[in-house]
Scaffold this motif. Structure first.
Motif, PDB file in Angstrom:
ATOM      1  N   PHE A 193       0.852  -1.189   0.000  1.00  0.00           N
ATOM      2  CA  PHE A 193       0.000   0.000   0.000  1.00  0.00           C
ATOM      3  C   PHE A 193       0.890   1.242   0.000  1.00  0.00           C
ATOM      4  O   PHE A 193       2.019   1.213   0.491  1.00  0.00           O
ATOM      5  CB  PHE A 193      -0.899   0.041   1.242  1.00  0.00           C
ATOM      6  CG  PHE A 193      -1.809  -1.153   1.384  1.00  0.00           C
ATOM      7  CD1 PHE A 193      -2.378  -1.752   0.278  1.00  0.00           C
ATOM      8  CD2 PHE A 193      -2.103  -1.668   2.640  1.00  0.00           C
ATOM      9  CE1 PHE A 193      -3.223  -2.855   0.406  1.00  0.00           C
ATOM     10  CE2 PHE A 193      -2.936  -2.764   2.785  1.00  0.00           C
ATOM     11  CZ  PHE A 193      -3.499  -3.363   1.668  1.00  0.00           C
ATOM     12  N   ASP A 194       0.372   2.341  -0.564  1.00  0.00           N
ATOM     13  CA  ASP A 194       1.165   3.567  -0.533  1.00  0.00           C
ATOM     14  C   ASP A 194       1.320   4.052   0.906  1.00  0.00           C
ATOM     15  O   ASP A 194       0.617   3.602   1.822  1.00  0.00           O
ATOM     16  CB  ASP A 194       0.524   4.648  -1.407  1.00  0.00           C
ATOM     17  CG  ASP A 194      -0.802   5.147  -0.841  1.00  0.00           C
ATOM     18  OD1 ASP A 194      -0.778   6.057  -0.001  1.00  0.00           O
ATOM     19  OD2 ASP A 194      -1.854   4.598  -1.235  1.00  0.00           O
ATOM     20  N   ALA A 195       2.269   4.964   1.108  1.00  0.00           N
ATOM     21  CA  ALA A 195       2.695   5.347   2.457  1.00  0.00           C
ATOM     22  C   ALA A 195       1.536   5.831   3.329  1.00  0.00           C
ATOM     23  O   ALA A 195       1.366   5.378   4.464  1.00  0.00           O
ATOM     24  CB  ALA A 195       3.772   6.430   2.363  1.00  0.00           C
ATOM     25  N   LEU A 196       0.735   6.769   2.816  1.00  0.00           N
ATOM     26  CA  LEU A 196      -0.324   7.350   3.631  1.00  0.00           C
ATOM     27  C   LEU A 196      -1.432   6.341   3.936  1.00  0.00           C
ATOM     28  O   LEU A 196      -1.908   6.238   5.066  1.00  0.00           O
ATOM     29  CB  LEU A 196      -0.909   8.575   2.931  1.00  0.00           C
ATOM     30  CG  LEU A 196       0.048   9.758   2.745  1.00  0.00           C
ATOM     31  CD1 LEU A 196      -0.632  10.865   1.955  1.00  0.00           C
ATOM     32  CD2 LEU A 196       0.509  10.289   4.099  1.00  0.00           C
ATOM     33  N   VAL A 232       3.946   9.869   9.628  1.00  0.00           N
ATOM     34  CA  VAL A 232       3.673   9.984   8.191  1.00  0.00           C
ATOM     35  C   VAL A 232       4.941  10.369   7.435  1.00  0.00           C
ATOM     36  O   VAL A 232       5.250   9.806   6.379  1.00  0.00           O
ATOM     37  CB  VAL A 232       2.556  11.016   7.936  1.00  0.00           C
ATOM     38  CG1 VAL A 232       2.463  11.357   6.455  1.00  0.00           C
ATOM     39  CG2 VAL A 232       1.218  10.476   8.436  1.00  0.00           C
ATOM     40  N   LEU A 233       5.699  11.311   7.972  1.00  0.00           N
ATOM     41  CA  LEU A 233       6.962  11.692   7.339  1.00  0.00           C
ATOM     42  C   LEU A 233       7.920  10.499   7.272  1.00  0.00           C
ATOM     43  O   LEU A 233       8.589  10.280   6.262  1.00  0.00           O
ATOM     44  CB  LEU A 233       7.606  12.844   8.106  1.00  0.00           C
ATOM     45  CG  LEU A 233       6.889  14.197   8.037  1.00  0.00           C
ATOM     46  CD1 LEU A 233       7.515  15.179   9.020  1.00  0.00           C
ATOM     47  CD2 LEU A 233       6.929  14.759   6.624  1.00  0.00           C
ATOM     48  N   PHE A 234       7.968   9.722   8.356  1.00  0.00           N
ATOM     49  CA  PHE A 234       8.813   8.534   8.390  1.00  0.00           C
ATOM     50  C   PHE A 234       8.362   7.525   7.336  1.00  0.00           C
ATOM     51  O   PHE A 234       9.181   6.933   6.626  1.00  0.00           O
ATOM     52  CB  PHE A 234       8.764   7.899   9.783  1.00  0.00           C
ATOM     53  CG  PHE A 234       9.510   6.602   9.896  1.00  0.00           C
ATOM     54  CD1 PHE A 234      10.882   6.584  10.064  1.00  0.00           C
ATOM     55  CD2 PHE A 234       8.836   5.388   9.838  1.00  0.00           C
ATOM     56  CE1 PHE A 234      11.572   5.387  10.164  1.00  0.00           C
ATOM     57  CE2 PHE A 234       9.512   4.188   9.942  1.00  0.00           C
ATOM     58  CZ  PHE A 234      10.879   4.194  10.106  1.00  0.00           C
ATOM     59  N   THR A 235       7.043   7.326   7.230  1.00  0.00           N
ATOM     60  CA  THR A 235       6.507   6.369   6.265  1.00  0.00           C
ATOM     61  C   THR A 235       6.801   6.802   4.835  1.00  0.00           C
ATOM     62  O   THR A 235       7.127   5.981   3.973  1.00  0.00           O
ATOM     63  CB  THR A 235       4.986   6.212   6.465  1.00  0.00           C
ATOM     64  OG1 THR A 235       4.733   5.794   7.808  1.00  0.00           O
ATOM     65  CG2 THR A 235       4.414   5.188   5.508  1.00  0.00           C
ATOM     66  N   LEU A 236       6.686   8.102   4.565  1.00  0.00           N
ATOM     67  CA  LEU A 236       7.009   8.612   3.232  1.00  0.00           C
ATOM     68  C   LEU A 236       8.490   8.450   2.919  1.00  0.00           C
ATOM     69  O   LEU A 236       8.878   8.213   1.775  1.00  0.00           O
ATOM     70  CB  LEU A 236       6.618  10.089   3.131  1.00  0.00           C
ATOM     71  CG  LEU A 236       5.120  10.400   3.138  1.00  0.00           C
ATOM     72  CD1 LEU A 236       4.890  11.896   3.262  1.00  0.00           C
ATOM     73  CD2 LEU A 236       4.445   9.870   1.872  1.00  0.00           C
ATOM     74  N   ALA A 237       9.327   8.553   3.951  1.00  0.00           N
ATOM     75  CA  ALA A 237      10.776   8.462   3.749  1.00  0.00           C
ATOM     76  C   ALA A 237      11.251   7.046   3.538  1.00  0.00           C
ATOM     77  O   ALA A 237      12.168   6.793   2.749  1.00  0.00           O
ATOM     78  CB  ALA A 237      11.505   9.067   4.954  1.00  0.00           C
TER      79      ALA A 237
END
Length: 295
Positions: A172-175, A227-232
């Motif tokens: 699944f995408d990050a968000l 969320v920032l961590f997941t996007l990174a």
């Protein structure tokens, strides 16, 4: 900006936000951790859905989520791992153990690096090898001097490292993955809050409106760095994320000693000094590599 540089920037912002969280939880001394965890789960799901909509993204449908059962199961595993790490982290912040939280996230990069090498084929640069060795020496020195393992710090850092590893395998995408993680635990959290309310009452609801708002805000305020961590995590290597994570405990260390006046003796000075030396070597290496690429 390349995907890798963007990933590094997002990771850095994530860890700065995490590092400043003690300022928020200082407003909730001696918090009821079970209520805090349950309310965080309940408020995180709608907050994530709202964030996805505000960013113009499309929330995953139930059909899309169910069609990828492997990712769905991994989201459940990730959410449980995060609950353990978050519980120990917030307990430390609300019970005068900010230095323990700092040490936990100094330990975490070691574990993240090890997991990256073992499971993802990451390779360490010379400076990264020295950083790992120096950090291990610093932690080992503290354990040797105090004669006991820092269990709270180990649980905190270890489970967060495992969370980062599991996230690498979720499709699944990050968000949406973070939203799914929250949604999976909402029924359990709601059931627990209802049971506690009926059996003994909720501390969050009986301690005043301001305290209630702080309890409810624990979800959204921790979602920002997550969320920032997941996007990174999907834009850069787990090894790089692990080493950059030293930003977070360094900020927590400064808050613990300068703001919360926690004891900082010679043993901790040696331990933290070795860890910071390793971080400095990595920073110098990254700067030199950046200049070489520019040439």
């Amino acid at each position: 900006m390349s995907a890798t540089r963007l990933g590094n920037l997002l990771a850095a912002l994530s860890f700065v936000a995490y590092g400043l969280l003690p300022l928020y939880y200082a407003l909730l001394p001696g918090a009821q951790m079970d209520e805090l965890l349950a309310l965080r789960i309940v408020t995180s799901a709608p907050a994530m859905l709202l964030l996805i909509l505000l960013l113009g993204r499309q929330p995953l449908s139930l059909t899309a989520i169910w069609s990828d059962r492997r990712s769905l199961l991994l989201c459940l595993v990730a959410s449980l791992l995060m609950c353990v790490s978050w519980y120990s982290f917030t307990w430390a912040l609300t019970h005068g153990q900010v230095l323990a939280a700092s040490l936990g996230f100094f330990i975490n990069p070691l574990m993240a690096v090890a997991l990256g090498v073992l499971f993802l084929g990451d390779r360490l640069s010379p400076a990264q090898r020295w950083a790992v060795l120096l950090a291990a020496a610093g932690i080992g020195y503290q354990v040797w001097q105090y004669g006991e393992l820092p269990w709270l710090s180990l649980v905190m850092g270890g489970f967060f490292a495992l969370y980062g590893l599991v996230k690498k395998y979720i499709r699944f995408d990050a968000l949406n993955s973070v939203m799914v993680e929250a949604l999976l635990l909402v029924p359990l959290a709601l059931a627990y809050l209802l049971w506690r309310h009926e059996s003994q009452g909720l501390t969050a609801a009986s301690s005043g409106f301001t305290t209630l708002l702080l309890y409810l805000g624990s979800g959204p305020v921790t979602l920002i760095p997550l969320v920032l961590f997941t996007l990174a995590i999907n834009r850069t290597s787990l090894t790089m994320v692990g080493l950059m994570q030293y930003i977070e405990p360094s900020l927590q260390f400064l808050l613990a000693t300068l703001v919360f006046a926690e004891a900082f003796d010679e043993v901790k000075a040696v331990s933290f000094g070795l860890i910071w030396l390793g971080l400095g070597l990595c920073s110098v290496e990254a700067l030199l590599n950046s200049r070489r690429r520019a040439l």
